[in-house]
Scaffold this motif. Structure first.
Motif, PDB file in Angstrom:
ATOM      1  N   ARG A   1      -8.220   8.610  -0.836  1.00  0.00           N
ATOM      2  CA  ARG A   1      -6.914   8.473  -0.901  1.00  0.00           C
ATOM      3  C   ARG A   1      -6.414   7.174  -0.273  1.00  0.00           C
ATOM      4  NH1 ARG A   1      -1.988  11.219  -1.286  1.00  0.00           N
ATOM      5  NH2 ARG A   1      -2.432  13.267  -2.319  1.00  0.00           N
ATOM      6  N   GLU A   2      -6.908   7.040   1.181  1.00  0.00           N
ATOM      7  CA  GLU A   2      -6.760   5.644   1.719  1.00  0.00           C
ATOM      8  C   GLU A   2      -7.219   4.686   1.146  1.00  0.00           C
ATOM      9  OE1 GLU A   2      -4.313   5.125   3.757  1.00  0.00           O
ATOM     10  OE2 GLU A   2      -4.838   3.679   5.388  1.00  0.00           O
ATOM     11  N   ALA A   3      -8.442   4.639   0.667  1.00  0.00           N
ATOM     12  CA  ALA A   3      -9.297   3.476   0.064  1.00  0.00           C
ATOM     13  C   ALA A   3      -8.429   3.166  -1.202  1.00  0.00           C
ATOM     14  CB  ALA A   3     -10.644   4.008  -0.451  1.00  0.00           C
ATOM     15  N   MET A   4      -7.951   4.309  -1.895  1.00  0.00           N
ATOM     16  CA  MET A   4      -7.240   3.597  -3.292  1.00  0.00           C
ATOM     17  C   MET A   4      -5.677   3.172  -2.732  1.00  0.00           C
ATOM     18  SD  MET A   4      -8.343   6.316  -6.380  1.00  0.00           S
ATOM     19  CE  MET A   4      -7.781   7.943  -5.504  1.00  0.00           C
ATOM     20  N   ARG A   5      -5.409   3.461  -1.702  1.00  0.00           N
ATOM     21  CA  ARG A   5      -4.360   2.707  -1.237  1.00  0.00           C
ATOM     22  C   ARG A   5      -4.333   1.234  -0.884  1.00  0.00           C
ATOM     23  NH1 ARG A   5      -1.747   0.689   3.408  1.00  0.00           N
ATOM     24  NH2 ARG A   5      -3.425   1.400   4.748  1.00  0.00           N
ATOM     25  N   LEU A   6      -5.460   1.062   0.038  1.00  0.00           N
ATOM     26  CA  LEU A   6      -5.731  -0.329   0.229  1.00  0.00           C
ATOM     27  C   LEU A   6      -6.362  -1.147  -0.881  1.00  0.00           C
ATOM     28  CD1 LEU A   6      -7.268   0.121   3.764  1.00  0.00           C
ATOM     29  CD2 LEU A   6      -5.327  -1.377   3.188  1.00  0.00           C
TER      30      LEU A   6
ATOM     31  N   LEU B   1       8.792  -8.295 -11.600  1.00  0.00           N
ATOM     32  CA  LEU B   1       8.200  -7.723 -10.539  1.00  0.00           C
ATOM     33  C   LEU B   1       8.896  -6.761  -9.619  1.00  0.00           C
ATOM     34  CD1 LEU B   1       5.305  -6.899  -9.292  1.00  0.00           C
ATOM     35  CD2 LEU B   1       6.008  -8.932  -7.512  1.00  0.00           C
ATOM     36  N   LEU B   2       8.823  -5.423  -9.559  1.00  0.00           N
ATOM     37  CA  LEU B   2       9.612  -4.540  -8.899  1.00  0.00           C
ATOM     38  C   LEU B   2       8.434  -3.875  -7.650  1.00  0.00           C
ATOM     39  CD1 LEU B   2      11.102  -2.444 -11.798  1.00  0.00           C
ATOM     40  CD2 LEU B   2      12.264  -4.208 -10.464  1.00  0.00           C
ATOM     41  N   THR B   3       8.932  -3.832  -6.345  1.00  0.00           N
ATOM     42  CA  THR B   3       8.123  -3.442  -5.478  1.00  0.00           C
ATOM     43  C   THR B   3       8.736  -1.988  -4.692  1.00  0.00           C
ATOM     44  OG1 THR B   3       8.941  -5.265  -3.943  1.00  0.00           O
ATOM     45  CG2 THR B   3       7.000  -5.438  -5.071  1.00  0.00           C
ATOM     46  N   ALA B   4      10.030  -1.781  -4.774  1.00  0.00           N
ATOM     47  CA  ALA B   4      10.473  -0.628  -4.048  1.00  0.00           C
ATOM     48  C   ALA B   4      10.236   0.413  -4.669  1.00  0.00           C
ATOM     49  CB  ALA B   4      12.020  -0.797  -3.850  1.00  0.00           C
ATOM     50  N   PRO B   5      10.017   1.718  -3.956  1.00  0.00           N
ATOM     51  CA  PRO B   5       9.396   2.845  -4.504  1.00  0.00           C
ATOM     52  C   PRO B   5      10.364   3.481  -5.325  1.00  0.00           C
ATOM     53  CG  PRO B   5       8.813   2.664  -2.054  1.00  0.00           C
ATOM     54  CD  PRO B   5       9.563   1.564  -2.243  1.00  0.00           C
TER      55      PRO B   5
ATOM     56  N   SER C   1       3.327  -3.062  -8.952  1.00  0.00           N
ATOM     57  CA  SER C   1       1.934  -3.452  -8.711  1.00  0.00           C
ATOM     58  C   SER C   1       1.663  -2.368  -7.208  1.00  0.00           C
ATOM     59  CB  SER C   1       2.038  -5.074  -7.907  1.00  0.00           C
ATOM     60  OG  SER C   1       0.644  -5.059  -7.119  1.00  0.00           O
ATOM     61  N   GLN C   2       0.465  -1.867  -7.641  1.00  0.00           N
ATOM     62  CA  GLN C   2       0.127  -0.838  -6.485  1.00  0.00           C
ATOM     63  C   GLN C   2      -0.252  -1.611  -5.413  1.00  0.00           C
ATOM     64  OE1 GLN C   2      -0.679  -0.740  -9.835  1.00  0.00           O
ATOM     65  NE2 GLN C   2      -0.852   1.308 -10.383  1.00  0.00           N
ATOM     66  N   TRP C   3      -1.059  -2.898  -5.619  1.00  0.00           N
ATOM     67  CA  TRP C   3      -1.348  -3.699  -4.444  1.00  0.00           C
ATOM     68  C   TRP C   3      -0.357  -3.938  -3.519  1.00  0.00           C
ATOM     69  CZ3 TRP C   3      -5.664  -5.643  -2.424  1.00  0.00           C
ATOM     70  CH2 TRP C   3      -5.778  -6.788  -1.446  1.00  0.00           C
ATOM     71  N   VAL C   4       0.646  -4.441  -4.168  1.00  0.00           N
ATOM     72  CA  VAL C   4       2.053  -4.913  -3.249  1.00  0.00           C
ATOM     73  C   VAL C   4       2.586  -3.740  -2.413  1.00  0.00           C
ATOM     74  CG1 VAL C   4       4.070  -6.119  -3.245  1.00  0.00           C
ATOM     75  CG2 VAL C   4       2.373  -6.972  -4.529  1.00  0.00           C
ATOM     76  N   THR C   5       2.880  -2.811  -3.299  1.00  0.00           N
ATOM     77  CA  THR C   5       3.607  -1.556  -2.668  1.00  0.00           C
ATOM     78  C   THR C   5       2.786  -0.814  -1.771  1.00  0.00           C
ATOM     79  OG1 THR C   5       5.242  -1.542  -4.741  1.00  0.00           O
ATOM     80  CG2 THR C   5       5.071   0.376  -3.451  1.00  0.00           C
TER      81      THR C   5
ATOM     82  N   ARG D   1       8.150   8.893  -3.060  1.00  0.00           N
ATOM     83  CA  ARG D   1       6.979   9.259  -4.011  1.00  0.00           C
ATOM     84  C   ARG D   1       6.707   7.946  -4.513  1.00  0.00           C
ATOM     85  NH1 ARG D   1       8.537  11.994  -9.792  1.00  0.00           N
ATOM     86  NH2 ARG D   1       6.521  12.269 -10.442  1.00  0.00           N
ATOM     87  N   GLY D   2       7.366   7.009  -4.731  1.00  0.00           N
ATOM     88  CA  GLY D   2       7.068   5.741  -5.753  1.00  0.00           C
ATOM     89  C   GLY D   2       6.305   4.902  -4.597  1.00  0.00           C
ATOM     90  N   ALA D   3       6.036   5.275  -3.377  1.00  0.00           N
ATOM     91  CA  ALA D   3       5.110   4.365  -2.334  1.00  0.00           C
ATOM     92  C   ALA D   3       3.812   4.433  -2.576  1.00  0.00           C
ATOM     93  CB  ALA D   3       5.531   4.609  -1.004  1.00  0.00           C
ATOM     94  N   TYR D   4       3.183   5.510  -3.563  1.00  0.00           N
ATOM     95  CA  TYR D   4       1.711   5.551  -3.765  1.00  0.00           C
ATOM     96  C   TYR D   4       1.604   6.099  -5.017  1.00  0.00           C
ATOM     97  CZ  TYR D   4      -3.050   7.163  -2.799  1.00  0.00           C
ATOM     98  OH  TYR D   4      -4.124   7.439  -2.864  1.00  0.00           O
ATOM     99  N   PHE D   5       0.947   5.147  -5.919  1.00  0.00           N
ATOM    100  CA  PHE D   5       0.849   5.415  -7.349  1.00  0.00           C
ATOM    101  C   PHE D   5      -0.575   4.900  -7.910  1.00  0.00           C
ATOM    102  CE2 PHE D   5       2.579   1.501  -8.919  1.00  0.00           C
ATOM    103  CZ  PHE D   5       3.063   0.862  -7.747  1.00  0.00           C
ATOM    104  N   PRO D   6      -1.528   5.206  -7.376  1.00  0.00           N
ATOM    105  CA  PRO D   6      -2.960   4.746  -7.804  1.00  0.00           C
ATOM    106  C   PRO D   6      -3.074   5.258  -9.242  1.00  0.00           C
ATOM    107  CG  PRO D   6      -3.324   6.459  -6.271  1.00  0.00           C
ATOM    108  CD  PRO D   6      -1.774   6.126  -6.249  1.00  0.00           C
ATOM    109  N   PHE D   7      -2.427   6.347  -9.763  1.00  0.00           N
ATOM    110  CA  PHE D   7      -2.921   6.699 -11.004  1.00  0.00           C
ATOM    111  C   PHE D   7      -1.351   6.739 -11.843  1.00  0.00           C
ATOM    112  CE2 PHE D   7      -6.006   9.151  -8.498  1.00  0.00           C
ATOM    113  CZ  PHE D   7      -7.102   8.778  -8.930  1.00  0.00           C
ATOM    114  N   GLY D   8      -0.664   5.889 -11.304  1.00  0.00           N
ATOM    115  CA  GLY D   8       0.991   5.739 -12.144  1.00  0.00           C
ATOM    116  C   GLY D   8       1.560   7.161 -11.477  1.00  0.00           C
ATOM    117  N   LEU D   9       2.607   7.384 -12.140  1.00  0.00           N
ATOM    118  CA  LEU D   9       3.604   8.421 -11.932  1.00  0.00           C
ATOM    119  C   LEU D   9       4.198   8.916 -13.334  1.00  0.00           C
ATOM    120  CD1 LEU D   9       5.667   7.155  -8.995  1.00  0.00           C
ATOM    121  CD2 LEU D   9       3.933   8.910  -8.799  1.00  0.00           C
ATOM    122  N   GLY D  10       4.727   9.867 -13.252  1.00  0.00           N
ATOM    123  CA  GLY D  10       5.579  10.511 -14.430  1.00  0.00           C
ATOM    124  C   GLY D  10       4.623  10.928 -15.571  1.00  0.00           C
TER     125      GLY D  10
END
Ligand code: HEM
Length: 401
Positions: free
Chosen positions: A272-277, A47-51, A308-312, A338-347
């Motif tokens: 956005r904030e709802a998808m963060r939490l 498991l990786l959690t740093a952005p 994990s979006q939940w953790v990060t 950038r990697g601190a918020y990725f409800p839709f993934g990245l890249g």
């Protein structure tokens, strides 16, 4: 020589699996809190959690990570829909994504907002008494996705047929006993009937001008089935849950609901904030193609690395008072990796429907907040990490404005 990542793994793999299965969100959050940014959570599982690590794994320019490995491809072929964009890799994925990508750009996004707004205007919620908002949100999300994929001629009956198929597939994917599909269990019979109904919807829609189906024009029946099934599966539950979580949070924050009803830009920050939490997609994984070093630790080839979006999304390093609902976070240009918020993934493999789903949720929430004053129900709401993160126990009350 870097060593292996720390973690609760050791030789208690069975114990970790049990802990993960019992409470996946709690287990992941605990692993990160107790062991740091790179944690061995099981056999060949990190498991990786740093952005920075999230970004490195998802955006991957060095060819170190892939969505699948030979090991996971064998499993995926058994589980179904191998020819969808979502389940492809390499050159095959590139050509599929290039074919589908443009369809999900601007035009379909505008249509998604219009459709969701129109569906939200049809919702009739009873005033006063407590009720479950999930059926209405499910209908809204299902009708929207059916309309977007199969074109304007799709009817409510067509949406019902698509809904039945989704539920059969979801039942099957959580069933511990996956029998061959020719075994006539009640589930297999229902599935066959649901597939036949949806084939009729597709055949009808192919004669029309639905943009997604036009883009898939050259596909044979198997490829068409895989593509449409994964599009509906990935687009329906996730969007429904994003809308439900947003309503849940707004019921507890009436001042934010008032602002959302008045201004689209604030509604956007609210979603956005709802998808963060409460990120509908709470875990995303890749496979290592060779030995790599992550955060100073050695991770061997053929390991599953999960972010994990939940953790990060709840890490206080990036979000002060991370458990608080604060849409204002998104109104100022906060300096966040950038990697601190990725409800839709990245890249490159980020969600193809991100703009569409956001537009749909914003339109639905804006309309519902303008029509109803939302009030919380009495029950405790718990995040249930199914295929997508569900608000278990959610009840609302409303007053018509
Ligand atoms: C709130 C709603 C949604 C959420 C949270 C969500 C989340 C995600 C995430 C996290 C990924 C990346 C997975 C990875 O990197 O392995 C993804 C991929 C994808 N999503 Fe979504 N999604 C949503 C809505 C939709 C919709 C509406 C559609 C289409 C109708 C859709 C279609 C896809 C497809 C096709 C992919 C695979 C893209 C590829 O592999 O190139 N999603 N989604």
């Amino acid at each position: 020589m870097p060593g292996p990542p720390p973690g609760p793994a050791g030789d208690r793999i069975a114990g970790n699996l049990a802990a993960f299965t019992a409470d996946p969100l709690g287990f992941l959050a605990r692993c990160s809190r107790e062991h740091g940014d790179v944690v061995s959570i099981g056999s060949r599982n990190v498991l990786l959690t740093a952005p920075d690590d999230v970004e490195r794994v998802l955006v991957d320019r060095a060819g170190e990570f892939a969505k699948s490995s030979p090991r996971t491809r064998r499993r995926a072929r058994k589980q179904g829909f191998p020819r969808a964009t979502m389940n492809s890799d390499g050159a095959v994925w590139r050509s599929k994504r290039a074919r589908l990508g443009p369809v999900f750009a601007r035009g379909l996004v505008v249509l998604a907002a219009e459709t969701a707004g129109a569906e939200a205007r049809r919702i009739a919620w009873p005033e006063g008494a407590e009720f479950d908002p999930a059926p209405a949100a499910a209908r809204l999300a299902l009708r929207s996705i059916t309309f977007l994929l199969f074109g304007a001629a799709a009817s409510d009956r067509d949406a019902d047929a698509v809904g039945r198929l989704v539920h059969e597939i979801m039942d099957l994917s959580v069933s511990p006993y996956v029998l061959p599909s020719w075994v006539p269990t009640p589930g297999a019979l229902r599935m066959r009937r649901a597939l036949r109904d949806v084939s009729e919807v597709v055949a009808k829609a192919r004669r029309g001008d639905a943009p997604v189906l036009s883009a898939l024009a050259g596909a044979d029946d198997d490829e068409m089935r895989d593509e449409l099934a994964t599009l509906v599966l990935s687009g329906y539950e996730t969007t429904k849950n994003a809308i439900l979580w947003t309503l849940h949070l707004l019921a507890a924050h009436p001042e934010a609901a008032d602002r959302a009803a008045a201004a689209d830009s604030f509604a956007d920050a609210v979603v956005r904030e709802a998808m963060r939490l409460y990120p509908p997609a709470w875990l995303t994984s890749r496979e290592t193609l060779r030995d790599v070093e992550l955060g100073g630790f050695a991770v061997p080839a053929d390991t599953t690395v999960s972010v994990s979006q939940w953790v990060t999304h709840r890490d206080p390093r990036w979000y002060p008072e991370p458990h608080e609902f604060r849409p204002e976070r998104w109104l100022t240009g906060a300096d966040r990796p950038r990697g601190a918020y990725f409800p839709f993934g990245l890249g490159p493999r980020a969600c193809i429907g991100a703009a569409l789903a956001t537009a749909e949720a914003v339109a639905a929430v804006t309309c519902l907040c303008a029509r109803f004053r939302l009030l919380p129900g009495d029950a405790v709401v718990r995040p249930r990490p199914a295929l997508s993160l569900q608000p278990e126990g959610l009840r609302l009350r409303v007053a018509v404005r």
